[in-house]
Design a protein around this motif. Structure first.
Motif, PDB file in Angstrom:
ATOM      1  N   ARG A 139       0.802  -1.216   0.000  1.00  0.00           N
ATOM      2  CA  ARG A 139       0.000   0.000   0.000  1.00  0.00           C
ATOM      3  C   ARG A 139       0.842   1.276   0.000  1.00  0.00           C
ATOM      4  O   ARG A 139       0.388   2.333   0.402  1.00  0.00           O
ATOM      5  N   HIS A 140       2.067   1.189  -0.474  1.00  0.00           N
ATOM      6  CA  HIS A 140       2.853   2.393  -0.751  1.00  0.00           C
ATOM      7  C   HIS A 140       3.745   2.124  -1.955  1.00  0.00           C
ATOM      8  O   HIS A 140       4.285   1.030  -2.115  1.00  0.00           O
ATOM      9  N   PHE A 141       3.854   3.134  -2.820  1.00  0.00           N
ATOM     10  CA  PHE A 141       4.562   2.996  -4.090  1.00  0.00           C
ATOM     11  C   PHE A 141       5.249   4.309  -4.440  1.00  0.00           C
ATOM     12  O   PHE A 141       4.861   5.381  -3.960  1.00  0.00           O
ATOM     13  N   THR A 142       6.250   4.218  -5.304  1.00  0.00           N
ATOM     14  CA  THR A 142       6.854   5.417  -5.873  1.00  0.00           C
ATOM     15  C   THR A 142       6.206   5.714  -7.212  1.00  0.00           C
ATOM     16  O   THR A 142       6.219   4.866  -8.114  1.00  0.00           O
ATOM     17  N   ILE A 143       5.600   6.890  -7.313  1.00  0.00           N
ATOM     18  CA  ILE A 143       5.127   7.402  -8.602  1.00  0.00           C
ATOM     19  C   ILE A 143       5.816   8.752  -8.778  1.00  0.00           C
ATOM     20  O   ILE A 143       5.366   9.765  -8.232  1.00  0.00           O
ATOM     21  N   PRO A 144       6.942   8.784  -9.486  1.00  0.00           N
ATOM     22  CA  PRO A 144       7.721  10.021  -9.586  1.00  0.00           C
ATOM     23  C   PRO A 144       6.913  11.166 -10.166  1.00  0.00           C
ATOM     24  O   PRO A 144       6.058  10.969 -11.035  1.00  0.00           O
ATOM     25  N   ALA A 145       7.179  12.361  -9.644  1.00  0.00           N
ATOM     26  CA  ALA A 145       6.573  13.562 -10.211  1.00  0.00           C
ATOM     27  C   ALA A 145       6.969  13.645 -11.677  1.00  0.00           C
ATOM     28  O   ALA A 145       8.154  13.732 -12.011  1.00  0.00           O
ATOM     29  N   GLY A 146       6.002  13.582 -12.559  1.00  0.00           N
ATOM     30  CA  GLY A 146       6.291  13.461 -13.984  1.00  0.00           C
ATOM     31  C   GLY A 146       6.911  14.702 -14.594  1.00  0.00           C
ATOM     32  O   GLY A 146       6.558  15.829 -14.242  1.00  0.00           O
ATOM     33  N   VAL A 147       7.835  14.482 -15.510  1.00  0.00           N
ATOM     34  CA  VAL A 147       8.499  15.558 -16.235  1.00  0.00           C
ATOM     35  C   VAL A 147       7.831  15.713 -17.596  1.00  0.00           C
ATOM     36  O   VAL A 147       7.646  14.736 -18.322  1.00  0.00           O
ATOM     37  N   ASP A 148       7.492  16.949 -17.938  1.00  0.00           N
ATOM     38  CA  ASP A 148       6.840  17.231 -19.215  1.00  0.00           C
ATOM     39  C   ASP A 148       7.910  17.370 -20.298  1.00  0.00           C
ATOM     40  O   ASP A 148       8.366  18.467 -20.618  1.00  0.00           O
ATOM     41  N   CYS A 149       8.297  16.246 -20.854  1.00  0.00           N
ATOM     42  CA  CYS A 149       9.411  16.221 -21.802  1.00  0.00           C
ATOM     43  C   CYS A 149       9.141  17.072 -23.042  1.00  0.00           C
ATOM     44  O   CYS A 149      10.051  17.757 -23.542  1.00  0.00           O
ATOM     45  N   GLU A 150       7.925  17.049 -23.544  1.00  0.00           N
ATOM     46  CA  GLU A 150       7.610  17.806 -24.752  1.00  0.00           C
ATOM     47  C   GLU A 150       7.700  19.308 -24.512  1.00  0.00           C
ATOM     48  O   GLU A 150       8.250  20.047 -25.337  1.00  0.00           O
ATOM     49  N   THR A 151       7.173  19.765 -23.387  1.00  0.00           N
ATOM     50  CA  THR A 151       7.242  21.202 -23.073  1.00  0.00           C
ATOM     51  C   THR A 151       8.685  21.654 -22.908  1.00  0.00           C
ATOM     52  O   THR A 151       9.077  22.734 -23.370  1.00  0.00           O
ATOM     53  N   ILE A 152       9.488  20.833 -22.249  1.00  0.00           N
ATOM     54  CA  ILE A 152      10.902  21.162 -22.071  1.00  0.00           C
ATOM     55  C   ILE A 152      11.589  21.265 -23.427  1.00  0.00           C
ATOM     56  O   ILE A 152      12.328  22.223 -23.702  1.00  0.00           O
ATOM     57  N   GLN A 153      11.343  20.290 -24.291  1.00  0.00           N
ATOM     58  CA  GLN A 153      11.992  20.293 -25.595  1.00  0.00           C
ATOM     59  C   GLN A 153      11.554  21.476 -26.436  1.00  0.00           C
ATOM     60  O   GLN A 153      12.373  22.097 -27.143  1.00  0.00           O
ATOM     61  N   ASN A 154      10.273  21.831 -26.386  1.00  0.00           N
ATOM     62  CA  ASN A 154       9.779  22.981 -27.139  1.00  0.00           C
ATOM     63  C   ASN A 154      10.415  24.276 -26.654  1.00  0.00           C
ATOM     64  O   ASN A 154      10.769  25.158 -27.450  1.00  0.00           O
ATOM     65  N   ALA A 155      10.565  24.403 -25.327  1.00  0.00           N
ATOM     66  CA  ALA A 155      11.181  25.605 -24.763  1.00  0.00           C
ATOM     67  C   ALA A 155      12.637  25.718 -25.190  1.00  0.00           C
ATOM     68  O   ALA A 155      13.120  26.807 -25.540  1.00  0.00           O
ATOM     69  N   ILE A 156      13.338  24.604 -25.172  1.00  0.00           N
ATOM     70  CA  ILE A 156      14.754  24.610 -25.556  1.00  0.00           C
ATOM     71  C   ILE A 156      14.905  24.930 -27.044  1.00  0.00           C
ATOM     72  O   ILE A 156      15.818  25.669 -27.443  1.00  0.00           O
ATOM     73  N   SER A 157      14.005  24.394 -27.867  1.00  0.00           N
ATOM     74  CA  SER A 157      14.089  24.621 -29.306  1.00  0.00           C
ATOM     75  C   SER A 157      13.855  26.079 -29.672  1.00  0.00           C
ATOM     76  O   SER A 157      14.391  26.572 -30.671  1.00  0.00           O
ATOM     77  N   SER A 158      13.060  26.762 -28.851  1.00  0.00           N
ATOM     78  CA  SER A 158      12.700  28.145 -29.183  1.00  0.00           C
ATOM     79  C   SER A 158      13.589  29.194 -28.510  1.00  0.00           C
ATOM     80  O   SER A 158      13.510  30.376 -28.854  1.00  0.00           O
ATOM     81  N   VAL A 159      14.430  28.783 -27.566  1.00  0.00           N
ATOM     82  CA  VAL A 159      15.233  29.755 -26.834  1.00  0.00           C
ATOM     83  C   VAL A 159      16.374  30.269 -27.704  1.00  0.00           C
ATOM     84  O   VAL A 159      16.981  29.526 -28.481  1.00  0.00           O
ATOM     85  N   ASP A 160      16.661  31.560 -27.585  1.00  0.00           N
ATOM     86  CA  ASP A 160      17.836  32.161 -28.216  1.00  0.00           C
ATOM     87  C   ASP A 160      18.983  32.022 -27.228  1.00  0.00           C
ATOM     88  O   ASP A 160      19.123  32.804 -26.293  1.00  0.00           O
ATOM     89  N   ARG A 161      19.797  30.994 -27.439  1.00  0.00           N
ATOM     90  CA  ARG A 161      20.854  30.652 -26.490  1.00  0.00           C
ATOM     91  C   ARG A 161      21.803  31.822 -26.236  1.00  0.00           C
ATOM     92  O   ARG A 161      22.116  32.143 -25.084  1.00  0.00           O
ATOM     93  N   THR A 162      22.236  32.468 -27.299  1.00  0.00           N
ATOM     94  CA  THR A 162      23.183  33.584 -27.150  1.00  0.00           C
ATOM     95  C   THR A 162      22.569  34.727 -26.365  1.00  0.00           C
ATOM     96  O   THR A 162      23.194  35.288 -25.452  1.00  0.00           O
ATOM     97  N   LYS A 163      21.329  35.080 -26.687  1.00  0.00           N
ATOM     98  CA  LYS A 163      20.653  36.181 -26.003  1.00  0.00           C
ATOM     99  C   LYS A 163      20.462  35.870 -24.526  1.00  0.00           C
ATOM    100  O   LYS A 163      20.677  36.741 -23.663  1.00  0.00           O
TER     101      LYS A 163
END
Length: 362
Positions: A139-163
């Protein structure tokens, strides 16, 4: 129905976003019980009235204050099923809050941990949810707090790294190390600052997070003569963009004077790995569920700045190998720690709670 037990002081002191807009957008109602920061009998009475009126099939509590009151009141209100999610380990809480939470935890029909470290501390072992284990009585389990992989990838793709790096005062040819964590004693900010002093001048460390230790950490950096290379960013709502601008993500944990420390991956580390940034982390128990030394990242000894500096240097000196390790860590996050994996696990858990009953889980 989402019941808010109290307002987090963090959101009063920093201009950052909360979940309220997302919750409303999803179609859920929000009820604020109170703004108290300490236990209040009026909170319990108000929650009891809400539960008797709404008659929920499940009450699911999060964090010590809401968990303690929520479990007790849900039982008194005769809610059919009570679930609790434990969000941190003992070192993160004060003595009273931790023990009130722990003493009332058995009132839950089942409890979950948001990370492996938490289930190990509260339950003594670590298991993911499965129907077989449920039928066997666990009656106890680990359910990790989920990471939104798609949102992270979209944010990284759109960021201006130099700026973004210019905004932080970091040049394109510099090495940017990011760590996201509250500025508390059991996070390894001290060790990372000390490690930075052993690294070339082009290496910069950015700390995204808030906490009472900021001035003490600034003083440490000044004492080592590297204040210009240690950047305190405060509370941020652009962490994914910061990851896109980073060369290395560091997740450093310290052992406290009492010998306590975090164990295993935390959400910040999962997000760093999901971003595809090479990882350096401290070698705490369970960490190899995500970061295996030389395979999906580099591991350093706990409370050892020299070992940490060596791991960072290796990544800087071996960019191709570091990129491949980052790819493996990213894939592990998608398999084990994604938002979709979390959703499936909770759907299975809720269904198991009403196995043999007429409730429909949506």
């Amino acid at each position: 129905l989402v019941v808010s037990m109290k307002t987090d002081e963090v959101f009063k002191n920093h201009k950052t976003t909360t979940l309220r807009a997302d919750i409303k957008k999803a179609g859920a109602r929000i009820v604020d019980v109170s703004q108290n920061l300490r236990f209040s009998f009026s909170d319990a009475r108000n929650l009891y009235s809400i539960l008797r009126r709404e008659k929920p099939d499940i009450v699911h509590t999060f964090l010590p204050y809401a968990g303690t009151i929520g479990r007790v009141v849900a039982r008194l209100a005769r809610v059919p099923r009570v679930v609790s999610t434990q969000g941190n380990i003992r070192v993160a809480y004060d003595f009273r809050g931790y023990w009130m939470d722990r003493i009332t935890l058995p009132l839950a029909h089942v409890w979950t941990a948001a990370a492996e470290s938490i289930e190990l501390e509260y339950g003594g072992s670590v298991e993911s949810f499965s129907e077989k284990l449920w039928r066997g009585g666990r009656r106890h389990f680990t359910i990790p707090a989920g990471v939104d992989c798609e949102t992270i990838q979209n944010a990284i793709s759109s960021v201006d790294r130099t700026k973004k790096r210019v905004e932080l005062g970091i040049r394109e040819n510099d090495v940017m190390i990011l760590m996201t964590a509250r500025l508390v004693s059991w996070k390894g900010h001290d060790e990372l600052i000390d490690a930075a002093a052993l690294l070339p001048e082009r290496v910069h460390v950015c700390f995204a997070g808030w906490g009472e230790r900021m001035e003490g950490l600034r003083k440490r950096a000044r004492g080592l003569g590297i204040e210009s290379r240690i950047h305190f960013l405060g509370a941020r709502d652009d962490v994914y963009e910061l990851l896109g601008a980073s060369d290395i993500y560091a997740q450093v944990f310290s052992r406290t004077r009492e010998g306590r420390m975090w164990m295993g991956p935390n959400t910040a580390l999962m997000e760093g790995a999901a971003a595809g940034v090479p990882i350096v982390a401290t070698h705490v128990p369970l960490i190899e569920r995500l970061i295996e030394d030389g395979v999906s990242g580099k591991l350093a000894n706990v409370n050892d700045p020299q070992s940490l500096a060596a791991g960072i240097s290796w990544i800087i000196e071996h960019p191709s190998a570091a990129k491949e390790m980052a790819r493996k860590a990213k894939e592990l996050v998608r398999q084990r720690y994604s938002l979709s994996a979390m959703r499936r696990a909770y759907a299975d858990l809720y269904t198991a709670l009403f196995s043999g009953h007429s409730a429909t889980i949506t």
